[in-house]
Design a protein around this motif. Structure first.
Motif, PDB file in Angstrom:
ATOM      1  N   LEU A   3       8.401   1.144   5.782  1.00  0.00           N
ATOM      2  CA  LEU A   3       7.930   0.151   6.757  1.00  0.00           C
ATOM      3  C   LEU A   3       9.075  -0.342   7.649  1.00  0.00           C
ATOM      4  O   LEU A   3       8.880  -0.580   8.847  1.00  0.00           O
ATOM      5  CB  LEU A   3       7.270  -1.029   6.033  1.00  0.00           C
ATOM      6  CG  LEU A   3       5.860  -0.768   5.486  1.00  0.00           C
ATOM      7  CD1 LEU A   3       5.421  -1.898   4.563  1.00  0.00           C
ATOM      8  CD2 LEU A   3       4.860  -0.619   6.638  1.00  0.00           C
ATOM      9  N   GLN A   4      10.256  -0.481   7.070  1.00  0.00           N
ATOM     10  CA  GLN A   4      11.413  -0.912   7.872  1.00  0.00           C
ATOM     11  C   GLN A   4      11.765   0.136   8.924  1.00  0.00           C
ATOM     12  O   GLN A   4      12.032  -0.200  10.086  1.00  0.00           O
ATOM     13  CB  GLN A   4      12.611  -1.155   6.947  1.00  0.00           C
ATOM     14  CG  GLN A   4      12.468  -2.369   6.047  1.00  0.00           C
ATOM     15  CD  GLN A   4      13.592  -2.457   5.028  1.00  0.00           C
ATOM     16  OE1 GLN A   4      14.592  -1.734   5.096  1.00  0.00           O
ATOM     17  NE2 GLN A   4      13.447  -3.349   4.055  1.00  0.00           N
ATOM     18  N   ARG A   5      11.773   1.418   8.526  1.00  0.00           N
ATOM     19  CA  ARG A   5      12.083   2.478   9.498  1.00  0.00           C
ATOM     20  C   ARG A   5      11.000   2.527  10.581  1.00  0.00           C
ATOM     21  O   ARG A   5      11.305   2.668  11.770  1.00  0.00           O
ATOM     22  CB  ARG A   5      12.160   3.843   8.804  1.00  0.00           C
ATOM     23  CG  ARG A   5      13.171   3.981   7.672  1.00  0.00           C
ATOM     24  CD  ARG A   5      14.609   3.900   8.141  1.00  0.00           C
ATOM     25  NE  ARG A   5      15.093   2.554   8.057  1.00  0.00           N
ATOM     26  CZ  ARG A   5      15.454   1.929   6.937  1.00  0.00           C
ATOM     27  NH1 ARG A   5      15.393   2.550   5.779  1.00  0.00           N
ATOM     28  NH2 ARG A   5      15.903   0.695   6.957  1.00  0.00           N
ATOM     29  N   TYR A   6       9.735   2.402  10.171  1.00  0.00           N
ATOM     30  CA  TYR A   6       8.633   2.436  11.137  1.00  0.00           C
ATOM     31  C   TYR A   6       8.719   1.261  12.112  1.00  0.00           C
ATOM     32  O   TYR A   6       8.488   1.424  13.307  1.00  0.00           O
ATOM     33  CB  TYR A   6       7.290   2.386  10.411  1.00  0.00           C
ATOM     34  CG  TYR A   6       6.896   3.644   9.689  1.00  0.00           C
ATOM     35  CD1 TYR A   6       7.251   4.900  10.168  1.00  0.00           C
ATOM     36  CD2 TYR A   6       6.138   3.583   8.512  1.00  0.00           C
ATOM     37  CE1 TYR A   6       6.876   6.057   9.490  1.00  0.00           C
ATOM     38  CE2 TYR A   6       5.748   4.731   7.839  1.00  0.00           C
ATOM     39  CZ  TYR A   6       6.116   5.965   8.333  1.00  0.00           C
ATOM     40  OH  TYR A   6       5.737   7.101   7.684  1.00  0.00           O
ATOM     41  N   ASP A   7       9.040   0.103  11.589  1.00  0.00           N
ATOM     42  CA  ASP A   7       9.085  -1.091  12.432  1.00  0.00           C
ATOM     43  C   ASP A   7      10.162  -0.952  13.519  1.00  0.00           C
ATOM     44  O   ASP A   7       9.940  -1.296  14.678  1.00  0.00           O
ATOM     45  CB  ASP A   7       9.360  -2.320  11.566  1.00  0.00           C
ATOM     46  CG  ASP A   7       9.100  -3.618  12.314  1.00  0.00           C
ATOM     47  OD1 ASP A   7       8.012  -3.768  12.891  1.00  0.00           O
ATOM     48  OD2 ASP A   7      10.003  -4.472  12.342  1.00  0.00           O
ATOM     49  N   THR A   8      11.315  -0.431  13.132  1.00  0.00           N
ATOM     50  CA  THR A   8      12.389  -0.223  14.107  1.00  0.00           C
ATOM     51  C   THR A   8      11.993   0.836  15.133  1.00  0.00           C
ATOM     52  O   THR A   8      12.220   0.678  16.338  1.00  0.00           O
ATOM     53  CB  THR A   8      13.692   0.203  13.404  1.00  0.00           C
ATOM     54  OG1 THR A   8      14.006  -0.730  12.362  1.00  0.00           O
ATOM     55  CG2 THR A   8      14.845   0.266  14.385  1.00  0.00           C
ATOM     56  N   ALA A   9      11.397   1.913  14.654  1.00  0.00           N
ATOM     57  CA  ALA A   9      10.961   2.982  15.559  1.00  0.00           C
ATOM     58  C   ALA A   9       9.924   2.469  16.549  1.00  0.00           C
ATOM     59  O   ALA A   9       9.958   2.819  17.738  1.00  0.00           O
ATOM     60  CB  ALA A   9      10.398   4.151  14.758  1.00  0.00           C
ATOM     61  N   LEU A  10       8.981   1.641  16.075  1.00  0.00           N
ATOM     62  CA  LEU A  10       7.938   1.101  16.950  1.00  0.00           C
ATOM     63  C   LEU A  10       8.552   0.294  18.088  1.00  0.00           C
ATOM     64  O   LEU A  10       8.144   0.411  19.251  1.00  0.00           O
ATOM     65  CB  LEU A  10       6.983   0.223  16.133  1.00  0.00           C
ATOM     66  CG  LEU A  10       5.829  -0.422  16.908  1.00  0.00           C
ATOM     67  CD1 LEU A  10       4.916   0.643  17.504  1.00  0.00           C
ATOM     68  CD2 LEU A  10       5.036  -1.363  15.997  1.00  0.00           C
TER      69      LEU A  10
END
Length: 409
Positions: A261-268
Motif C-alpha cells: 500500500l505504501q508503494r502504491y500510494d507513492t506511485a499514485l
C-alpha cells in the motif's frame, strides 16, 4: 562496526602486517600488464564465462591483443560506448582470426594456472570463474567499460523470445544485463531491460510472474528501490512510478500488504503529478483489490473503471469488470449486478477478440445462475453486516448494558 576483510592484518611469511589485499596485489603484480587488465575486466562477470565472453573484454586492449591487426579492423573494433551497448563489438569479435581467439584462450589458462581463475567443463565447453574472495577484491576497482562490454555480450546471447515452458536459467542473461546497468547507475535502462517488451527484448518480468518466480522479482525490484533515488524529470519519473507499482504487486503477492500500500500510494501521487491516467487507474484497481470491505473495494474499482473508459482502454475495462468488480458485487450479495458486469466484460472482450476474458465471464455467469438458493443474497448480506467491526462492538455493548441493568435489579 563491520570490518573490511581485505584490510585485516596478520602474520604471513614473516610479515606481521600482511593482509589479503597485499597478498592478492602481490600475485596480480607478477602478471603482465595486459593480463592484469584482462583479469580486472573479467571480474565483472558473475556467471561462469567462456573464451568468447573473454574475447569481448579483450577488445578493450587491442594494441597488446594483436599488434598485426589492419588499421581498418582496429578502427572497426574501437567503436564508441554507444555501439558497445548495442553489441557491435561482439559482432566483430565473431569474425576475429583464429590466432587471436587462441591467444585469449591461452591467457585464460595462464590465469587459471596461477589460481586467479578456476575452470570447469560444462556441456562440452570450458568455462571460467572466480573464487568469491578474489572476485570481490577485483570488483572493487572494476571499470565502467567492462560493465558495458558485459552488457554487449549478454545482449547477443540472451533469448529474444521467452517461452512459458522455459526455466529460470533461460533468463540469466536478462538478469545479468539488469545487474550491469545497476552497477553503472543506469536505473532506467536496468528497469527497462526486464520490465518492458522493446528493442527486441521479451517481457522478462511477465515470464517471471507467470511462472511464480517471485523471489527473483523481489530481488530485482528491491535493489532498484534501494539504489534508485527519486528522479526529478517527468520522463524518468514515469519509469520510477512503474517500478513502485510492480514492486507493490510483488509485495502484495507475498502478503506484505502494508508495504504494498505504501508503494502504491507513492506511485499514485507520481502518476497524478505527470498526468498518467492509465497508471493512476491501475493503482486504484490495486487499492480496490486490497480492501477487505467489499463496498470500499467497489468504490476504488469503479474509480479505476471510469478512468479506463476515459482513456478508451477496452482490455482494462473488460478485465476490471470480469475479475474484480463482479467479485466485489458478489461479495456484497448483488448477483444481478455481478452478472451484468460479467456480461458487459464479455461484450467488451469480444470487440477486441480476447477469448480468455470471454470464456471466464461466461463460466462465472453459469456458476452464479446455477446457485439454487434465491435467498443466498440476503443471507450473504446479513453475514457481512454482522461481520463489520462497529456492529460487533454495538452488539457487545448492548449485551453488557443488559447484563448491567439485570444485576442492578
Amino acid at each position: 562496526m563491520k570490518q573490511d576483510i581485505f584490510k585485516i592484518l596478520g602474520l604471513h611469511r614473516d610479515d606481521p602486517e600482511a593482509s589479503i589485499a597485499k597478498i592478492l596485489d602481490a600475485s596480480i603484480q607478477r602478471l603482465e600488464p595486459r593480463l592484469q587488465t584482462l583479469l580486472q575486466d573479467l571480474s565483472v562477470y558473475r556467471l561462469p564465462f567462456d573464451s568468447s565472453a573473454a574475447l569481448v573484454m579483450s577488445l578493450q586492449d587491442l594494441e597488446n591483443l594483436s599488434p598485426n591487426l589492419s588499421p581498418q579492423r582496429r578502427e572497426a573494433l574501437n567503436s564508441p560506448p554507444t555501439l558497445v551497448e548495442k553489441g557491435a563489438k561482439e559482432l566483430v569479435a565473431s569474425s576475429f582470426p583464429d590466432e587471436v581467439k587462441s591467444q585469449v584462450e591461452v591467457e585464460l589458462r595462464q590465469l587459471a594456472k596461477r589460481s586467479l581463475l578456476q575452470e570447469k567443463k560444462q556441456q562440452g565447453v570450458w568455462k571460467f570463474y572466480f573464487q568469491p574472495l578474489i572476485q570481490s577484491y577485483l570488483q572493487n576497482s572494476s571499470s565502467p567499460k567492462a560493465h558495458r562490454c558485459a552488457i554487449a555480450y549478454y545482449e547477443q546471447h540472451r533469448k529474444p523470445k521467452l517461452l512459458s515452458t522455459d526455466k529460470l536459467d533461460e533468463v540469466a542473461e536478462y538478469l545479468e544485463i539488469f545487474h550491469h546497468h545497476c552497477e553503472l547507475g543506469e536505473y532506467v535502462q536496468a528497469f527497462s531491460s526486464v520490465y518492458y517488451r522493446a528493442n527486441n527484448h521479451d517481457d522478462c518480468d511477465e515470464f517471471l510472474r507467470k511462472n511464480y518466480y517471485y523471489p527473483a522479482r523481489l530481488a530485482l525490484y528491491e535493489r532498484l528501490y534501494q539504489e534508485w533515488k527519486q528522479p526529478e524529470n517527468s520522463d524518468e519519473l514515469k519509469f520510477y512510478s512503474d517500478l513502485l507499482k510492480v514492486y507493490g504487486d510483488v509485495l502484495q503477492f507475498l502478503d506484505r500488504r502494508e508495504e504494498a500500500l505504501q508503494r502504491y500510494d507513492t506511485a499514485l501521487s507520481f502518476y497524478r503529478d505527470i498526468g498518467d491516467r492509465l497508471g493512476e487507474a491501475n493503482i486504484l484497481q490495486e487499492f480496490g483489490k486490497l480492501q477487505e470491505n467489499p463496498q470500499q473495494a467497489l468504490e476504488y474499482l469503479q474509480q479505476a473503471q471510469n478512468l479506463y473508459i476515459q482513456i478508451g482502454d477496452i482490455y482494462s475495462q473488460s478485465r476490471n469488470l470480469a475479475y474484480f468488480i463482479a467479485d466485489a458485487q458478489l461479495n456484497m450479495g448483488d448477483s444481478d449486478a455481478a452478472i451484468n458486469s460479467l456480461t458487459h466484460a464479455a461484450e467488451l472482450a469480444t470487440t477486441i477478440n480476447y477469448a480468455p476474458i470471454q470464456e471466464y465471464a461466461q463460466t462465472r455467469i453459469a456458476e452464479i445462475n446455477s446457485t439454487p438458493t434465491p435467498t443466498g443474497g440476503i443471507k450473504e448480506r446479513l453475514m457481512q453486516f454482522f461481520q463489520q467491526r462497529w456492529v460487533k462492538f454495538a452488539f457487545c455493548f448492548l449485551v453488557g448494558l443488559i447484563a448491567f441493568l439485570l444485576l442492578r435489579r
